[in-house]
Design a protein around this motif. Structure first.
Motif, mmCIF file in Angstrom:
data_model
loop_
_atom_site.group_PDB
_atom_site.id
_atom_site.type_symbol
_atom_site.label_atom_id
_atom_site.label_comp_id
_atom_site.label_asym_id
_atom_site.label_seq_id
_atom_site.Cartn_x
_atom_site.Cartn_y
_atom_site.Cartn_z
ATOM 1 N N ARG A 107 -25.470 5.663 4.272
ATOM 2 C CA ARG A 107 -25.521 5.861 2.820
ATOM 3 C C ARG A 107 -24.844 4.704 2.099
ATOM 4 N NH1 ARG A 107 -25.523 11.193 4.335
ATOM 5 N NH2 ARG A 107 -23.305 11.208 4.732
ATOM 6 N N THR A 108 -24.897 3.522 2.722
ATOM 7 C CA THR A 108 -24.271 2.352 2.129
ATOM 8 C C THR A 108 -25.343 1.316 1.820
ATOM 9 O OG1 THR A 108 -22.268 2.733 3.391
ATOM 10 C CG2 THR A 108 -22.583 0.509 2.534
ATOM 11 N N VAL A 109 -25.322 0.782 0.621
ATOM 12 C CA VAL A 109 -26.242 -0.295 0.256
ATOM 13 C C VAL A 109 -25.403 -1.521 -0.074
ATOM 14 C CG1 VAL A 109 -27.938 -1.056 -1.443
ATOM 15 C CG2 VAL A 109 -28.061 1.254 -0.529
ATOM 16 N N LEU A 110 -25.773 -2.655 0.525
ATOM 17 C CA LEU A 110 -25.019 -3.890 0.317
ATOM 18 C C LEU A 110 -25.700 -4.706 -0.773
ATOM 19 C CD1 LEU A 110 -24.876 -4.822 4.097
ATOM 20 C CD2 LEU A 110 -23.155 -3.553 2.812
ATOM 21 N N VAL A 111 -24.958 -5.122 -1.756
ATOM 22 C CA VAL A 111 -25.539 -5.896 -2.849
ATOM 23 C C VAL A 111 -24.836 -7.246 -2.898
ATOM 24 C CG1 VAL A 111 -26.082 -5.909 -5.292
ATOM 25 C CG2 VAL A 111 -25.837 -3.731 -4.104
ATOM 26 N N SER A 112 -25.623 -8.334 -2.849
ATOM 27 C CA SER A 112 -25.021 -9.665 -3.038
ATOM 28 C C SER A 112 -24.798 -9.831 -4.524
ATOM 29 C CB SER A 112 -25.949 -10.771 -2.563
ATOM 30 O OG SER A 112 -26.382 -10.491 -1.286
ATOM 31 N N PRO A 113 -23.561 -9.951 -4.952
ATOM 32 C CA PRO A 113 -23.304 -9.952 -6.389
ATOM 33 C C PRO A 113 -23.712 -11.272 -7.033
ATOM 34 C CG PRO A 113 -21.277 -10.229 -5.156
ATOM 35 C CD PRO A 113 -22.349 -10.078 -4.143
ATOM 36 N N PRO A 114 -24.227 -11.210 -8.267
ATOM 37 C CA PRO A 114 -24.503 -12.450 -8.993
ATOM 38 C C PRO A 114 -23.192 -13.174 -9.272
ATOM 39 C CG PRO A 114 -25.360 -10.532 -10.170
ATOM 40 C CD PRO A 114 -24.517 -10.019 -9.066
ATOM 41 N N SER B 370 -31.153 1.580 -6.438
ATOM 42 C CA SER B 370 -31.419 0.433 -5.562
ATOM 43 C C SER B 370 -32.681 -0.282 -6.004
ATOM 44 C CB SER B 370 -31.607 0.879 -4.113
ATOM 45 O OG SER B 370 -30.554 1.681 -3.710
ATOM 46 N N GLU B 371 -33.696 0.497 -6.401
ATOM 47 C CA GLU B 371 -34.942 -0.135 -6.860
ATOM 48 C C GLU B 371 -34.686 -0.990 -8.095
ATOM 49 O OE1 GLU B 371 -37.650 3.120 -7.326
ATOM 50 O OE2 GLU B 371 -38.074 3.246 -5.187
ATOM 51 N N ARG B 372 -33.847 -0.458 -8.998
ATOM 52 C CA ARG B 372 -33.534 -1.235 -10.200
ATOM 53 C C ARG B 372 -32.780 -2.505 -9.835
ATOM 54 N NH1 ARG B 372 -32.628 3.498 -13.519
ATOM 55 N NH2 ARG B 372 -34.760 4.084 -14.019
ATOM 56 N N LEU B 373 -31.855 -2.377 -8.872
ATOM 57 C CA LEU B 373 -31.087 -3.562 -8.472
ATOM 58 C C LEU B 373 -32.013 -4.610 -7.860
ATOM 59 C CD1 LEU B 373 -27.880 -1.903 -6.985
ATOM 60 C CD2 LEU B 373 -27.952 -3.478 -8.912
ATOM 61 N N VAL B 374 -33.009 -4.142 -7.090
ATOM 62 C CA VAL B 374 -33.971 -5.084 -6.500
ATOM 63 C C VAL B 374 -34.719 -5.805 -7.617
ATOM 64 C CG1 VAL B 374 -36.122 -5.248 -5.207
ATOM 65 C CG2 VAL B 374 -34.260 -3.868 -4.324
ATOM 66 N N ALA B 375 -35.139 -5.041 -8.658
ATOM 67 C CA ALA B 375 -35.877 -5.650 -9.756
ATOM 68 C C ALA B 375 -34.994 -6.651 -10.502
ATOM 69 C CB ALA B 375 -36.362 -4.571 -10.709
ATOM 70 N N MET B 376 -33.715 -6.370 -10.529
ATOM 71 C CA MET B 376 -32.784 -7.190 -11.305
ATOM 72 C C MET B 376 -32.370 -8.450 -10.542
ATOM 73 S SD MET B 376 -29.434 -5.396 -12.703
ATOM 74 C CE MET B 376 -28.757 -5.769 -14.257
ATOM 75 N N LEU B 377 -32.051 -8.283 -9.253
ATOM 76 C CA LEU B 377 -31.450 -9.385 -8.499
ATOM 77 C C LEU B 377 -32.396 -10.003 -7.480
ATOM 78 C CD1 LEU B 377 -28.093 -7.553 -7.661
ATOM 79 C CD2 LEU B 377 -28.478 -9.128 -9.527
ATOM 80 N N GLY B 378 -33.494 -9.326 -7.179
ATOM 81 C CA GLY B 378 -34.404 -9.836 -6.151
ATOM 82 C C GLY B 378 -34.213 -9.066 -4.860
ATOM 83 N N VAL B 400 -30.623 -5.674 6.307
ATOM 84 C CA VAL B 400 -32.085 -5.589 6.169
ATOM 85 C C VAL B 400 -32.391 -5.262 4.710
ATOM 86 C CG1 VAL B 400 -34.131 -4.363 6.942
ATOM 87 C CG2 VAL B 400 -32.252 -4.720 8.509
ATOM 88 N N PRO B 401 -33.301 -6.008 4.063
ATOM 89 C CA PRO B 401 -33.598 -5.710 2.653
ATOM 90 C C PRO B 401 -34.034 -4.254 2.468
ATOM 91 C CG PRO B 401 -34.662 -7.751 3.322
ATOM 92 C CD PRO B 401 -34.063 -7.151 4.557
ATOM 93 N N VAL B 402 -33.554 -3.612 1.407
ATOM 94 C CA VAL B 402 -33.909 -2.199 1.189
ATOM 95 C C VAL B 402 -35.401 -2.014 1.011
ATOM 96 C CG1 VAL B 402 -31.786 -1.291 0.211
ATOM 97 C CG2 VAL B 402 -33.391 -2.412 -1.266
ATOM 98 N N THR B 403 -36.081 -3.089 0.550
ATOM 99 C CA THR B 403 -37.522 -2.955 0.340
ATOM 100 C C THR B 403 -38.249 -2.744 1.666
ATOM 101 O OG1 THR B 403 -37.522 -5.353 0.290
ATOM 102 C CG2 THR B 403 -37.712 -4.217 -1.821
ATOM 103 N N ALA B 404 -37.579 -3.076 2.784
ATOM 104 C CA ALA B 404 -38.237 -2.964 4.087
ATOM 105 C C ALA B 404 -37.904 -1.656 4.800
ATOM 106 C CB ALA B 404 -37.835 -4.143 4.967
ATOM 107 N N VAL B 405 -37.058 -0.813 4.196
ATOM 108 C CA VAL B 405 -36.693 0.434 4.876
ATOM 109 C C VAL B 405 -36.934 1.627 3.959
ATOM 110 C CG1 VAL B 405 -34.937 -0.591 6.355
ATOM 111 C CG2 VAL B 405 -34.288 0.242 4.122
ATOM 112 N N ASP B 406 -36.984 2.802 4.567
ATOM 113 C CA ASP B 406 -37.104 4.038 3.811
ATOM 114 C C ASP B 406 -35.692 4.582 3.630
ATOM 115 O OD1 ASP B 406 -37.594 6.518 2.817
ATOM 116 O OD2 ASP B 406 -38.240 7.371 4.725
ATOM 117 N N LEU B 407 -35.140 4.361 2.427
ATOM 118 C CA LEU B 407 -33.738 4.701 2.195
ATOM 119 C C LEU B 407 -33.472 6.183 2.385
ATOM 120 C CD1 LEU B 407 -32.269 2.855 -0.894
ATOM 121 C CD2 LEU B 407 -31.561 2.720 1.456
ATOM 122 N N ARG B 408 -34.401 7.023 1.909
ATOM 123 C CA ARG B 408 -34.162 8.463 2.000
ATOM 124 C C ARG B 408 -34.146 8.910 3.450
ATOM 125 N NH1 ARG B 408 -37.510 8.363 -2.276
ATOM 126 N NH2 ARG B 408 -36.681 9.142 -4.241
ATOM 127 N N GLY B 409 -35.119 8.425 4.217
ATOM 128 C CA GLY B 409 -35.204 8.813 5.617
ATOM 129 C C GLY B 409 -33.990 8.336 6.389
#
Lengths: 222, 529
Positions: A107-114, B370-378, B400-409
């Motif tokens: 349940r952890t998401v890593l974000v590279s900060p701007p 996470s989807e919004r962050l992807v749209a914002m930062l790439g 691994v980029p979140v776009t490549a995984v199923d976060l809920r699963g």
């Protein structure tokens, strides 16, 4: 048995669901701001220092030389209880260490900060919308206004913000709770024998939501 | 309720990346090979005639056709060179869909009626395309359903347009080999290969099977391929009544010039659209995005996704359309309105996460953020840790980029390392790992550098460490923990030793570090921060 059944039949029929929805007493329930518990759990060894846990809407800043390790201990119990963690980090935090301290990496998401502070604060504000725990290193040049923007969103959304601040970039008085750390001694290692096992860390608890600054020495792993 | 596949026209230029590279060089007919990750992804007809196939390695391709120009894969070039074709077609039919550079899908019923039938319509298209595409081998076809039209367009590339009469698509599709599913319908190549091994060679064989066993064996994919094999659209039709039509628009008082601001403002509208459809058990399979500027310019585009477009995906489409518009002709003023019209709907699938623990509402919120962050930062900036193992604490997990995984699963099961690797450092792991660790000098009590012998023994006990900031005393140390990896491989082998150490100096707290010696250089590989 039949008697009781018949007895129940005599009672007025249950009201239809639509009636229930119209009941003004129930309406008030939905206007309550949040039915979630007010705080996220904090496990040992920090439980004694923060008896209220990680209070939603508040900011905790960890500074000093054991800041990273302490933050991992601080957020572990909340992630295990089902909260998601957004970790704003450019690859410094040891994920193996996070796993060992009990952080639920699923349940952890890593974000590279701007890099620039204003995009940093808007990315953080976005994360606060969906993650219950957000941990971040304040960037160089972050102004109190940048932090306040994030804190306002944290309060509105009921998330918990944890700032990992080894270099003490967060101005005094801006965080609700400040945990200032200083390693006192290492255990488990001698000249050429054993390994780094645990350490005694002196933690001073201060901040604007702390009635009276106090300090304690904790024994933490790694 | 519409039934049956829609009648569509497809304009396709096979191997567009290679054709675009050729056009950019000023030689549209010569042999060109486009490589990505050392494999051929596209080649022109001239190169194909010499025996160059997709998937070949660079060396093989160059051996087959030594005269071929080798170009790297550049999606930006593909789009830029295709832009005149898109413009030429949209002058005939204003509302089109561009699933990828080199392919245009457009609804055929209205334009055919307007231009006097499929024949005259395709002839007009052919003239427009061949002028804009510098005479590249384009194929144009009209058929019922996307798959039939796409296959027909690729088949007739370089020749006259092909019109499959209404009702003629089903027999055409049934005669096709199953491999077209992977080539033109985006079905997983492994699944297609499995069909072939099961003895299902043609789509007709697939269509002859009952739906129940296909779904039992392949899940939703089974239902999808069966619909495709019957000549239908990939997305399932809506069985319930469609939700009442509503306009979803995002209007600005002042023209907005910042693309990100426009996309951000569309997010709540997209959320509203998704929620409105979801309330009726539907989601958008095809959407018409219309963007208008202050000067009255308008960009209209259709976007299709058979699996359904989530709110975040809708915002992405707005962003892409805007970016492409700005890159191409370019609007001359700020955006004043963005409108979203759901064109095709499909039943809402999935979204039933949280069965195995975790709070579903909490999971949804995190996934959306996470989807919004992807749209914002790439996509590269938002990742999840995936266990990889190894003896290096900094590399035990890979992002691994979140776009490549199923976060809920993912949230359902822990990402646990199975067991410690032999030779890894003892627990606890260091909390700060350094990507590019600074070099330090490690000296013994006699002032000589500490080295390591052939059996990993230290030349002496370390007593001081010198880094850029000064000298540290070694208060305690332990180890060494040696690593010998891939000793059989000349280039990738790795030999190093690690130490735990506690460093101290006056006024500073004792610092726990991991020192590593590799190729004669000591570094502070990690710290207990």
């Amino acid at each position: 048995m039949f008697a009781t059944l018949r007895g129940m039949g005599d009672a007025p029929p249950p009201r239809a669901l639509t009636d229930l929805r119209a009941d003004p007493r129930l309406r008030t329930l939905t206007t309550l701001p949040d039915l979630r518990s007010a705080a996220l759990p904090v496990g040992d060894p920090l439980g004694g220092l923060l008896p209220d846990g990680l209070v939603r809407g508040r900011t905790v800043a960890c500074s000093g030389d054991a800041a990273v390790s302490l933050v991992l201990h601080l957020v572990a119990a909340a992630t295990q209880a089902g909260s998601w963690l957004a970790l704003f980090d450019d690859g410094r935090v040891g994920l193996l260490a996070a796993h060992e301290r009990g952080v639920a990496l699923q349940r952890t998401v890593l974000v590279s900060p701007p890099r620039d502070p204003s995009s940093w604060s808007s990315a953080l504000a976005t994360a606060v919308d969906g993650f219950e725990v957000v941990a971040a290193f304040p960037p160089r040049g972050a102004s109190p206004a940048d932090l306040r923007r994030v804190q306002a969103r944290v309060q509105a959304r009921g998330a918990a913000l944890v700032l990992v601040d080894p270099r003490r970039r967060v101005p005094a008085g801006q965080a609700d709770v400040v945990l200032a750390t200083r390693t006192r001694a290492w255990h488990g290692i001698a000249d050429g024998a054993g390994h780094l096992e645990s350490r005694d860390v002196e933690v001073e608890v201060a901040g604007r939501r702390t009635a009276r600054p106090h300090r304690a020495v904790l024994r933490i792993a790694g | 309720m519409a039934s049956g596949p829609t009648r569509v026209a497809v304009v396709a230029v096979p191997d567009w990346p290679a054709v675009a590279a050729g056009i950019e060089r000023g030689d549209a007919s010569g042999p060109v090979v486009v490589l990505h990750a050392q494999r051929v992804v596209a080649r022109t007809a001239a190169a194909a005639a010499e025996g160059v196939r997709r998937g070949m390695r660079r060396r093989e391709a160059q051996a087959a056709c030594p005269s071929a120009h080798v170009a790297p894969h550049q999606p930006v070039r593909d789009r830029a060179v295709f832009d005149p074709v898109v413009r030429a077609v949209s002058e005939l039919v204003p509302l089109i869909e561009v699933p990828e550079p080199g392919t245009i899908v457009l609804p055929a019923r209205g334009p055919s009626r307007y231009f006097g039938g499929d024949g005259p319509f395709t002839a007009l298209l052919a003239t427009a395309v061949s002028a804009a595409a510098h005479g590249a081998r384009a194929g144009i076809a009209v058929a019922d359903g996307r798959l039939a039209a796409t296959v027909a367009a690729h088949h007739c590339a370089g020749g006259p347009p092909l019109v499959v009469p209404p009702g003629g698509s089903a027999p055409l599709v049934a005669s096709l080999p199953v491999s077209v599913l992977a080539e033109h319908a985006g079905i997983d190549a492994d699944a297609v290969s499995l069909f072939e091994r099961l003895g299902i060679a043609r789509l007709g064989d697939l269509a002859a099977l009952d739906e129940a066993p296909l779904v039992a064996r392949f899940g939703p994919l089974g239902a999808d391929v069966r619909r495709l094999a019957l000549g239908d659209d990939r997305h399932p039709p809506l069985v319930a009544d469609p939700p009442p039509e509503r306009t979803f628009a995002c209007t600005f008082e002042e023209p907005v010039e910042d693309q990100r601001a426009v996309a951000a403002a569309c997010a709540p509208v997209a959320d509203e659209l998704s929620a409105h459809l979801a309330a009726h058990g539907a989601c958008c399979a095809q959407v018409h995005v219309s963007i208008a500027t202050d000067h009255g310019e308008q960009s209209d585009r259709l976007w299709y996704e058979p699996a359904g477009l989530s709110a975040a995906a809708l915002v992405d489409r707005v962003r892409w359309q805007l970016a492409e518009w700005v890159e191409g002709r370019g609007p001359t003023s700020g955006v004043v309105a963005v409108r979203l019209f759901p064109v095709a709907l499909r039943p809402l699938a999935g979204g039933q996460a949280g069965l195995w623990g975790g709070d579903a509402r909490c999971d949804d919120a995190a996934v959306q953020a996470s989807e919004r962050l992807v749209a914002m930062l790439g996509a590269a900036c938002v990742a999840v840790p995936e266990w990889r193992g190894g003896r290096d604490p900094g590399r035990a997990f890979v992002a691994v980029p979140v776009t490549a995984v199923d976060l809920r699963g993912r949230a359902a099961s822990p990402v646990v390392p199975r067991e410690a690797w032999r030779g890894s450092l003892p627990v606890p792991a260091p909390s700060v790992v350094l990507d590019d660790p600074p070099e330090v000098a490690v000296r013994g009590a006699d002032g000589e550098p500490v080295t390591v012998g052939g059996r990993h023994e230290l030349s002496g006990a370390p007593s001081c460490v010198v880094d850029g900031a000064g000298e540290w005393r070694v208060l305690a140390w332990a180890g060494p923990w040696p690593v010998e990896e891939r000793w059989w491989d000349e280039r990738r082998r790795r030999r190093m030793v690690r130490l735990h150490a506690v460093l101290g100096r006056d006024g500073a707290a004792p610092q726990g570090v991991v020192l590593a010696l590799e190729s004669g250089r000591w570094r502070v590989a990690a710290r207990f921060g």
